[in-house]
Design a protein around this motif. Structure first.
Motif, PDB file in Angstrom:
ATOM      1  N   ALA A   1       0.843  -1.196   0.000  1.00 44.85           N
ATOM      2  CA  ALA A   1       0.000   0.000   0.000  1.00 44.85           C
ATOM      3  C   ALA A   1       0.874   1.240   0.000  1.00 44.85           C
ATOM      4  O   ALA A   1       2.045   1.209   0.401  1.00 44.85           O
ATOM      5  N   ILE A   2       0.292   2.370  -0.437  1.00 46.92           N
ATOM      6  CA  ILE A   2       0.979   3.652  -0.454  1.00 46.92           C
ATOM      7  C   ILE A   2       0.017   4.731   0.009  1.00 46.92           C
ATOM      8  O   ILE A   2      -1.162   4.731  -0.374  1.00 46.92           O
ATOM      9  N   ASN A   3       0.488   5.658   0.859  1.00 42.94           N
ATOM     10  CA  ASN A   3      -0.397   6.722   1.327  1.00 42.94           C
ATOM     11  C   ASN A   3      -0.185   8.001   0.526  1.00 42.94           C
ATOM     12  O   ASN A   3       0.622   8.052  -0.413  1.00 42.94           O
ATOM     13  N   ALA A   4      -0.905   9.057   0.902  1.00 41.37           N
ATOM     14  CA  ALA A   4      -0.873  10.300   0.140  1.00 41.37           C
ATOM     15  C   ALA A   4       0.490  10.963   0.159  1.00 41.37           C
ATOM     16  O   ALA A   4       0.813  11.776  -0.721  1.00 41.37           O
ATOM     17  N   ASN A   5       1.303  10.647   1.162  1.00 46.69           N
ATOM     18  CA  ASN A   5       2.619  11.258   1.299  1.00 46.69           C
ATOM     19  C   ASN A   5       3.734  10.423   0.678  1.00 46.69           C
ATOM     20  O   ASN A   5       4.908  10.746   0.814  1.00 46.69           O
ATOM     21  N   GLY A   6       3.371   9.328   0.016  1.00 49.72           N
ATOM     22  CA  GLY A   6       4.353   8.492  -0.645  1.00 49.72           C
ATOM     23  C   GLY A   6       4.994   7.447   0.239  1.00 49.72           C
ATOM     24  O   GLY A   6       5.951   6.788  -0.169  1.00 49.72           O
ATOM     25  N   LEU A   7       4.479   7.264   1.465  1.00 48.90           N
ATOM     26  CA  LEU A   7       4.973   6.211   2.348  1.00 48.90           C
ATOM     27  C   LEU A   7       4.421   4.872   1.877  1.00 48.90           C
ATOM     28  O   LEU A   7       3.205   4.711   1.710  1.00 48.90           O
ATOM     29  N   ILE A   8       5.301   3.899   1.660  1.00 51.52           N
ATOM     30  CA  ILE A   8       4.928   2.575   1.158  1.00 51.52           C
ATOM     31  C   ILE A   8       5.146   1.547   2.256  1.00 51.52           C
ATOM     32  O   ILE A   8       6.106   1.638   3.016  1.00 51.52           O
ATOM     33  N   VAL A   9       4.254   0.569   2.360  1.00 51.50           N
ATOM     34  CA  VAL A   9       4.413  -0.508   3.328  1.00 51.50           C
ATOM     35  C   VAL A   9       4.252  -1.850   2.634  1.00 51.50           C
ATOM     36  O   VAL A   9       3.635  -1.949   1.574  1.00 51.50           O
TER      37      VAL A   9
END
Length: 305
Positions: free
Chosen positions: A10-18
């Motif tokens: 997954a990726i959030n709006a700030n570009g953090l990927i998990v």
């Protein structure tokens, strides 16, 4: 992480990927990648199985550790446990901090600040939640996608999306749901139980602009695909980028900026970032790509503790 396989989830709006990565012992570990970084940060202790499956825009990560549903606060590598059954998993979290997942075969919800699971349905799993508290998931035997509306007191009323085999994978803030029905990647518009076919494949993720990513089947192969807002015609991501000696087979997540995490047929994970933020026709949509890691792992919906 010392191993050969890595999966971005997954990726959030700030570009953090998990996602998850194998360590040198072959054990799967929850990992994250900071924006613009290709270096995975371990969220596990290296001795137990863990996985990171979702992240909200505040940087809170959800998944599992040592068989229990867990979450990680921003910047922390220490899991906070939501279950103790040894059979729990947190799939998704919204911006409010509500989390959904599974515990002992039940679809569950955790409210912000609480580690007490609220049972939504038995023999089911909750896979997605939007900022309005709408929840999607799947009831099993046979598997059918389902929607659970907020503001209902337990036991929650399940609204199944189809009468046949289907799966609901994600829901955006507009109430649009994606998954599959039969052999087709599928979209359900807000307030409608009518499945809209997107082609032979699976829809994985949808952002708040209505852009969808997933995989489609063509010939004898699967291809990572993008569906632009209000379109049922898939665009293969490999037609938009050049992947050395390979092609993109699946796409797992898309944020509101259009950044996509995807998988190549040779087993590499890519972050794709639109060159321009101005909407342009799919035929000339261009992406810049950055290598994240090496891939060879089934999607999370097929993972069972």
């Amino acid at each position: 992480m010392g191993g050969s396989l890595t999966v971005p989830e997954a990726i959030n709006a700030n570009g953090l990927i998990v996602g998850v990565a194998q360590n040198s012992s072959g054990l799967w570990q929850a990992v994250s990648w900071q924006a613009n970084s290709t270096i995975p940060i371990s969220l596990g202790d290296g001795s137990v199985f863990s996985q990171a499956l979702g992240v909200n825009n505040n940087g809170i990560v959800v998944g599992s550790s040592n068989g229990n549903a867990a979450f990680w606060q921003p910047g922390s590598t220490t899991p906070n446990y939501l279950t103790t059954s040894g059979n729990g998993l947190a799939y998704d979290i919204n911006s409010i901090g509500q989390m959904v997942g599974m515990d002992n075969g039940n679809a569950v919800l955790w409210l912000p600040g609480s580690t007490t699971p609220i049972t939504l349905a038995g023999d089911a799993g909750a896979t997605g939640i939007n900022d309005n508290g709408q929840i999607v998931g799947n009831v099993f035997s046979p598997t059918r996608g389902a929607l659970l509306q907020p503001n209902s007191a337990p036991p929650f009323t399940i609204q199944t999306l189809t009468g046949g085999v289907s799966e609901a994978n994600a829901i955006n803030n507009n109430g649009q749901i994606v998954g599959y029905f039969g052999n087709s990647a599928t979209l359900w518009q807000s307030g409608s139980l009518t499945p809209i076919s997107l082609g032979d494949g699976i829809a994985r993720s949808i952002n708040n602009n209505g852009e969808i990513v997933g995989t489609i089947y063509g010939g004898s192969r699967y291809y990572a695909a993008l569906w632009e807002s209000n379109s049922t015609i898939p665009v293969t991501l490999s037609s938009l980028v050049t992947i050395p000696n390979s092609y993109l087979v699946d796409a797992f997540g898309i944020n509101d900026s259009g950044q996509i995490v995807a998988l190549s047929g040779s087993g590499q994970a890519y972050l794709l970032t639109p060159v321009s933020s101005v909407p342009i026709p799919a035929s000339i949509w261009l992406f810049a790509s950055a290598l994240v890691g090496f891939i060879g792992f089934n999607r999370r919906k097929n993972i069972r503790q």
